[in-house]
Design a protein around this motif. Sequence first.
Motif, short mmCIF file in Angstrom:
data_model
loop_
_atom_site.label_atom_id
_atom_site.label_comp_id
_atom_site.label_asym_id
_atom_site.label_seq_id
_atom_site.Cartn_x
_atom_site.Cartn_y
_atom_site.Cartn_z
N TYR A 229 1.00 -1.14 0.01
CA TYR A 229 0.11 -0.07 -0.03
C TYR A 229 0.85 1.32 -0.07
O TYR A 229 1.92 1.49 0.68
CB TYR A 229 -0.97 0.06 1.22
CG TYR A 229 -1.82 -0.97 1.29
CD1 TYR A 229 -3.29 -0.95 0.57
CD2 TYR A 229 -1.69 -2.30 1.85
CE1 TYR A 229 -4.15 -1.94 0.63
CE2 TYR A 229 -2.89 -3.41 1.90
CZ TYR A 229 -3.84 -3.06 1.35
OH TYR A 229 -4.86 -4.10 1.36
N ARG A 230 0.35 2.26 -0.64
CA ARG A 230 0.96 3.46 -0.65
C ARG A 230 0.68 4.28 0.51
O ARG A 230 -0.55 4.48 0.87
CB ARG A 230 0.49 4.48 -1.99
CG ARG A 230 1.52 5.43 -2.18
CD ARG A 230 0.69 6.65 -3.28
NE ARG A 230 0.84 5.83 -4.55
CZ ARG A 230 1.91 5.88 -5.47
NH1 ARG A 230 2.96 6.67 -5.12
NH2 ARG A 230 1.69 5.12 -6.54
N THR A 231 1.94 5.05 1.02
CA THR A 231 1.69 5.82 2.25
C THR A 231 1.49 7.35 1.99
O THR A 231 1.74 7.70 0.96
CB THR A 231 2.89 5.50 3.22
OG1 THR A 231 4.09 5.73 2.57
CG2 THR A 231 2.75 4.07 3.95
N ALA A 232 1.35 8.11 3.03
CA ALA A 232 1.16 9.64 2.60
C ALA A 232 2.30 10.38 2.13
O ALA A 232 2.06 11.32 1.59
CB ALA A 232 0.83 10.37 4.10
N ASP A 233 3.39 9.69 2.36
CA ASP A 233 4.67 10.24 1.81
C ASP A 233 5.12 9.80 0.56
O ASP A 233 6.34 9.71 0.38
CB ASP A 233 5.86 10.31 2.78
CG ASP A 233 6.05 8.96 3.43
OD1 ASP A 233 5.13 7.80 3.12
OD2 ASP A 233 7.10 8.78 4.26
N ASP A 234 4.25 8.93 -0.34
CA ASP A 234 4.49 8.38 -1.36
C ASP A 234 5.54 7.31 -1.33
O ASP A 234 6.36 7.11 -2.23
CB ASP A 234 4.96 9.42 -2.40
CG ASP A 234 4.18 9.74 -3.59
OD1 ASP A 234 3.00 9.08 -3.66
OD2 ASP A 234 4.30 10.51 -4.31
N LYS A 235 5.43 6.71 -0.16
CA LYS A 235 6.26 5.60 0.04
C LYS A 235 5.35 4.29 0.08
O LYS A 235 4.13 4.47 -0.11
CB LYS A 235 7.41 5.51 1.22
CG LYS A 235 8.35 6.70 1.11
CD LYS A 235 9.35 6.82 2.36
CE LYS A 235 10.45 7.78 1.93
NZ LYS A 235 11.51 8.07 2.99
N TRP A 236 5.94 3.02 0.41
CA TRP A 236 5.03 1.90 0.48
C TRP A 236 5.30 1.12 1.78
O TRP A 236 6.39 1.09 2.45
CB TRP A 236 5.63 1.09 -0.94
CG TRP A 236 5.43 1.71 -2.01
CD1 TRP A 236 6.29 2.55 -2.68
CD2 TRP A 236 4.24 1.73 -2.90
NE1 TRP A 236 5.78 3.01 -3.87
CE2 TRP A 236 4.38 2.73 -3.84
CE3 TRP A 236 2.79 1.29 -2.68
CZ2 TRP A 236 3.67 2.93 -4.91
CZ3 TRP A 236 1.87 1.67 -3.84
CH2 TRP A 236 2.25 2.30 -4.95
N LEU A 237 4.23 0.39 2.15
CA LEU A 237 4.11 -0.42 3.17
C LEU A 237 3.70 -1.96 2.74
O LEU A 237 2.68 -1.83 2.01
CB LEU A 237 3.13 0.12 4.16
CG LEU A 237 3.20 -0.34 5.70
CD1 LEU A 237 4.44 0.08 6.27
CD2 LEU A 237 1.95 -0.07 6.60
N ILE A 280 -4.21 3.69 5.26
CA ILE A 280 -2.67 3.73 5.00
C ILE A 280 -2.26 4.85 4.68
O ILE A 280 -1.20 5.55 4.78
CB ILE A 280 -2.07 2.30 4.51
CG1 ILE A 280 -2.46 1.17 5.53
CG2 ILE A 280 -0.83 2.51 4.05
CD1 ILE A 280 -2.19 -0.22 4.75
N ALA A 281 -3.00 5.31 3.48
CA ALA A 281 -2.53 6.55 2.77
C ALA A 281 -2.78 7.82 3.65
O ALA A 281 -2.07 8.86 3.42
CB ALA A 281 -3.48 6.88 1.67
N ALA A 282 -3.32 7.56 5.00
CA ALA A 282 -3.28 8.90 5.91
C ALA A 282 -2.06 9.20 6.57
O ALA A 282 -2.42 10.33 7.32
CB ALA A 282 -4.62 8.62 6.71
N HIS A 283 -1.28 8.11 6.47
CA HIS A 283 -0.15 8.50 7.27
C HIS A 283 1.22 7.89 6.61
O HIS A 283 1.25 7.39 5.54
CB HIS A 283 -0.21 7.43 8.65
CG HIS A 283 -1.19 7.98 9.55
ND1 HIS A 283 -1.30 9.01 10.64
CD2 HIS A 283 -2.45 7.46 9.73
CE1 HIS A 283 -2.43 9.08 11.11
NE2 HIS A 283 -3.15 8.25 10.60
N THR A 284 2.37 8.36 7.26
CA THR A 284 3.57 8.26 6.43
C THR A 284 3.94 6.97 6.71
O THR A 284 3.61 6.18 7.78
CB THR A 284 4.74 9.29 7.00
OG1 THR A 284 5.22 8.97 8.25
CG2 THR A 284 4.44 10.81 6.73
#
Length: 387
Positions: A229-237, A280-284
């Motif tokens: 999933y993509r995170t708020a800082d355009d990284k991935w989890l 998940i997109a709501a946080h880094t």
Amino acid sequence: MSGPLDGVRVVELGAIGPAPFAGMMLADLGAEVINVGRLDDDGMTAVTHRVLLRGRRFVHLDLRHPAGAEVVRDLVGDADVFTEGFRPGVAERLGVGPDDLLEINPRLVYGRMTGWGQDGPRAADAGHDLGYLALSGALAPSVGDGGRPVAPLNMLGDFGGGGMLLAVGVLGALFSAQRTGEGQVVDASILDGTALLTAMHQSMLASGMWQQPPGGNLFDGGAPFYRVYRTADDKWLSVGAIEPKFYAALLDGLGVDADPAEQFDQTHWPELRVTFATRIAAHTRDEWVDVFAGRDACVVPVLDPDEAAADPHVIAREVYVDRGGIRHPAPAPRFSETRTELPEESPDDETAEVLGEFGYTHSDIRRLEDAGVIAAATGQDHHPHGE
């Protein structure tokens, strides 16, 4: 202490990708690996394969010259393993095929690395990792957005299905040769090895656990609890909470109100994928790392290569080792009684020195230079025994 293959001598013909990876593994395990490269090598392989070629001694020959093939046969006379990565029939035409070398050394393990295998309708065809994945059935289930098959770099085919398979085959044949005194040919193909890696997937197909279109199944991104999933800082989890107790911890960490008992009810998966993605997109990424620290939810940040090398666990395990500004993956696996340390770097060319150790005199080396079998400069600074 030295590696578990201490005392094993390997002669490998220069190749690209999977065959050098197998040689790297054998060198990491303590084998002496002599790499016989092309005399007219443009140097690009040394650049792109610098990590793969660690732990070698390098000899450069013109194998198209009959005397070059004769040198290889001399090197193989006291070797345990020989490997090559040519298309079927090429080694035979050069005079270094299995019949040629096993006649000289009956206990030799002769490892052959190809894409399609030594026989079959495609055996003589050119190919690369992507094609082998495609034909084996391993590529189609590996999908990205829109259902497009996505190759997992060239790790699955070239190195997992190819080089590692060759290394395992060589070790099995080596064990047999040490017990029986008889060598044999190891036919390792990337197609075969990649198909072998689909074993669990074949079980899931047979049991009906994998029946949705690509992108809708457990391991292809369909399951909301096994997905990136993509995170708020355009990284991935990455989320891999398959078992129910891990899934419950995932729901708790995300703050999602869902029934854990419905985890494998695929009718809920599309909605849950959206719910998880939104949360998940709501946080880094690092904020989620903090949230899941200490929870058994199988949630791990997706790190780029530099970040991975700096990760505390990776550092603690010494998973990567720096040598001369180049990041090397450390040898694996690890052994309790023998060491698997990163092999020392070798000079680019030790042709004359190696040949001298095999009984070639200064005059022999000079004749090879004059015939164009080895580079003229090779023998000038080395003084093998006698004339």
